[in-house]
Design a protein around this motif. Sequence first.
Motif, PDB file in Angstrom:
ATOM      1  N   THR A   1       0.837  -1.186   0.000  1.00  0.00           N
ATOM      2  CA  THR A   1       0.000   0.000   0.000  1.00  0.00           C
ATOM      3  C   THR A   1       0.882   1.251   0.000  1.00  0.00           C
ATOM      4  N   ILE A   2       0.259   2.396  -0.231  1.00  0.00           N
ATOM      5  CA  ILE A   2       0.994   3.652  -0.263  1.00  0.00           C
ATOM      6  C   ILE A   2       0.073   4.772   0.194  1.00  0.00           C
TER       7      ILE A   2
ATOM      8  N   ASP B   1      -2.037  -2.683  -3.830  1.00  0.00           N
ATOM      9  CA  ASP B   1      -3.258  -3.322  -3.347  1.00  0.00           C
ATOM     10  C   ASP B   1      -4.179  -2.335  -2.638  1.00  0.00           C
ATOM     11  N   GLY B   2      -3.590  -1.329  -1.994  1.00  0.00           N
ATOM     12  CA  GLY B   2      -4.421  -0.418  -1.216  1.00  0.00           C
ATOM     13  C   GLY B   2      -3.730   0.903  -0.980  1.00  0.00           C
ATOM     14  N   ILE B   3      -4.408   1.766  -0.208  1.00  0.00           N
ATOM     15  CA  ILE B   3      -3.889   3.099   0.069  1.00  0.00           C
ATOM     16  C   ILE B   3      -4.049   3.434   1.546  1.00  0.00           C
ATOM     17  N   GLU B   4      -3.218   4.362   1.978  1.00  0.00           N
ATOM     18  CA  GLU B   4      -3.495   5.135   3.179  1.00  0.00           C
ATOM     19  C   GLU B   4      -4.099   6.448   2.693  1.00  0.00           C
TER      20      GLU B   4
ATOM     21  N   LEU C   1     -11.145   0.907  -8.901  1.00  0.00           N
ATOM     22  CA  LEU C   1      -9.756   0.768  -9.324  1.00  0.00           C
ATOM     23  C   LEU C   1      -9.100  -0.493  -8.753  1.00  0.00           C
ATOM     24  N   GLY C   2      -9.869  -1.297  -8.028  1.00  0.00           N
ATOM     25  CA  GLY C   2      -9.336  -2.525  -7.456  1.00  0.00           C
ATOM     26  C   GLY C   2      -8.505  -2.310  -6.207  1.00  0.00           C
ATOM     27  N   LEU C   3      -8.694  -1.164  -5.531  1.00  0.00           N
ATOM     28  CA  LEU C   3      -7.927  -0.826  -4.340  1.00  0.00           C
ATOM     29  C   LEU C   3      -8.810  -0.904  -3.101  1.00  0.00           C
ATOM     30  N   THR C   4      -8.182  -0.852  -1.953  1.00  0.00           N
ATOM     31  CA  THR C   4      -8.881  -0.718  -0.675  1.00  0.00           C
ATOM     32  C   THR C   4      -8.251   0.435   0.105  1.00  0.00           C
ATOM     33  N   ILE C   5      -9.013   1.002   1.027  1.00  0.00           N
ATOM     34  CA  ILE C   5      -8.458   2.004   1.935  1.00  0.00           C
ATOM     35  C   ILE C   5      -8.093   1.280   3.218  1.00  0.00           C
TER      36      ILE C   5
ATOM     37  N   ASP D   1     -15.571   3.242   4.336  1.00  0.00           N
ATOM     38  CA  ASP D   1     -15.302   1.811   4.462  1.00  0.00           C
ATOM     39  C   ASP D   1     -13.823   1.562   4.747  1.00  0.00           C
ATOM     40  N   VAL D   2     -13.280   2.248   5.746  1.00  0.00           N
ATOM     41  CA  VAL D   2     -11.914   2.036   6.203  1.00  0.00           C
ATOM     42  C   VAL D   2     -11.975   1.704   7.689  1.00  0.00           C
ATOM     43  N   SER D   3     -11.240   0.708   8.121  1.00  0.00           N
ATOM     44  CA  SER D   3     -11.426   0.169   9.465  1.00  0.00           C
ATOM     45  C   SER D   3     -10.363   0.603  10.470  1.00  0.00           C
ATOM     46  N   MET D   4      -9.334   1.362  10.035  1.00  0.00           N
ATOM     47  CA  MET D   4      -8.271   1.731  10.960  1.00  0.00           C
ATOM     48  C   MET D   4      -7.908   3.197  10.808  1.00  0.00           C
ATOM     49  N   VAL D   5      -7.656   3.852  11.946  1.00  0.00           N
ATOM     50  CA  VAL D   5      -7.203   5.235  11.953  1.00  0.00           C
ATOM     51  C   VAL D   5      -5.830   5.301  12.605  1.00  0.00           C
TER      52      VAL D   5
END
Length: 645
Positions: A4-5, A27-30, A53-57, A92-96
């Motif tokens: 991720t980035i 795969d994902g982003i911050e 785009l096939g990514l997750t947060i 829909d992001v589970s972590m801060v």
Amino acid sequence: MRRTIATVSLSGTLPEKLEAIAAARFDGIELFENDFVNYKGSAAEVRSMVADLGLTIDLYQPFRDFEGMPEAQYQRSLERAERKFDLMQELDVSMVLCCSNTSPLVIDDPELAAAQLHELATRAAARNLRVGFEALAWGRKTNLYGQAWEIVRRADHPHLGLILDSFHTLSLKDDPAGIADIPGHKIFFLQMADAPLLSMDVLQWARHYRSFPGQGQFDMATFLEQVLLAGYTGPLSLEIFNDVFRETPNRRIAVDAMRSLLYLESQVRQSLENSAPRDDTREKQRQRVLQRIELYSPPALPDIAGLAYIEFAADEASGEAFGKLLLQLGFRRAGKHRSKAVVLYRQGDVNLIVNAQPNSFARRRFDTHGLSVCAIAVRTTDPERAVGRATAMQSKRYDGPVGPSEQQVPAVVSPGGSLVSFVSSALGPNGLYEADFILDDEEDGAPDAGLEHIDHVALGLAVDQLDTWILFSRAVLGLEPGESLELADPFGLVQSRGVANADRSMRLVLNVSPGQRTRTARTVAAGGGVTVHHIALSSHDIFDSVARLRASGTRFVPISPNYYDDLLTRVDIDPGLLAKMRSAGVLFDRSPAGDYLHIYTESINDGLFFEIVQRVNAYDGYGAANAPARMAAQAQKQGQEVGNG
């Protein structure tokens, strides 16, 4: 591992950043808060765009100045957190990410900090969210990962864990070895950032000079290895604050980012596979990592055995003029290509190829810039493995047209568009040229000047290409960077850094100039962002070579007599040697390992020039101390020509 980035790492609007990240196959982003706040769309639209785009947060950040606060501020922060949690659920992001407190109001009380974070985690758990606590290097009371872990341990909540960041640990020279003893399930997230070693305020360092793994000077592999030994199995992420990256096209930066993670993973995998067990606990940890984590495994680095040739793109007129210059330098016209308008020039182990073939890659890519270097070829035992390594590390393969009985020389496109070709060592010194050229054994031109091999090639780069080339050199070619130097040009500063393989059979020097008036900046602008600045050719007797070259009409950059007077005040040098250098116009540098004698030819159309060098004993530098004398002489020479014109 999931890769991720952080969106803050790239330039552009949020949609542009996401498209670049997806194109580089992350795969994902911050999601950095400012990127969302400044985007005109809703949280639902961002969530949909990311998913399409096939990514997750994987992380929303940052949540600041929470733990250890007086009661009134603490209560207001809980209200802030609830609003943040509302947004996270919409996204829909589970972590801060909750970073350690930098407020002057913070109280130095780990028990209070733990209690407040426990409450924050309880509220997050009610929404099935998690809180990651990170020690900022400039945190007022908590700035080390060990301090942050102690607070998380005391808080003892399943929805509260630790976030580790390599920059915050390594910038403070904190030992990462203790990370391996932290329970892996309590490490919620991992951020990686490299950096050059700088003596400056850590906050300014962090906000402006971070770089991708492999571009800086931190020991990134050891840091990641300790995290994996702890049992961490979450994402491997990048969080980079860099002023140059914010101005650079984000597609290229995203490719660099992915290349850096693949390179880092391969380094750690190799280290884990080859390390000897220190004790039973560490050996069990090592085996567990190798069994549970799939670290990237590209083909091995190429075993480079020097430069095979340098190829120039030229039209018919410039190719003919350059050929005359090479003959003057003691090269001979050794052959013509069997199927293309390409000529080979040779001297010693130096092979220079001039490509004037219409519609060739070289002409299409470089002809608009006049005479330009379009390819550098290296010798290696396994060219296909070398190309496989390069493509695995995000470089593009190039296969040019091949005529009957000619050798296929696999190549990749380097940053900036030129080629790096790989020639099989099994062909020997002549095999490639005997296959591809009709060789001519007749001597023509000036006598041989005693030039033996290519010592190094100096590249002029746009500022935004330096980190890219350092990473490319390391990850693709296996070259390691040396010291970074600042050189004084009459019109600004030039930053210079050498990269080389272990036996020094291949050396590159990377030069950039932040200003626009230096010679380096002008040649880079003319060359489209990356250009060969000069080519250094080695001689075992520089005075003999210079005498032969002057006799054939070669013109060298004149050095001020004041240089030689000053040299006596700086170096204990034999008067006879000094007299020879003064007479020949040769420059001198000394290190504890040996001496370096060198001289520069005049440039071709204020661009490419040659350097003749002689290394004495184990001298390992590039004569950087003399660069100001050379650049001043070149500037004065150009000024005289303009005045005479």
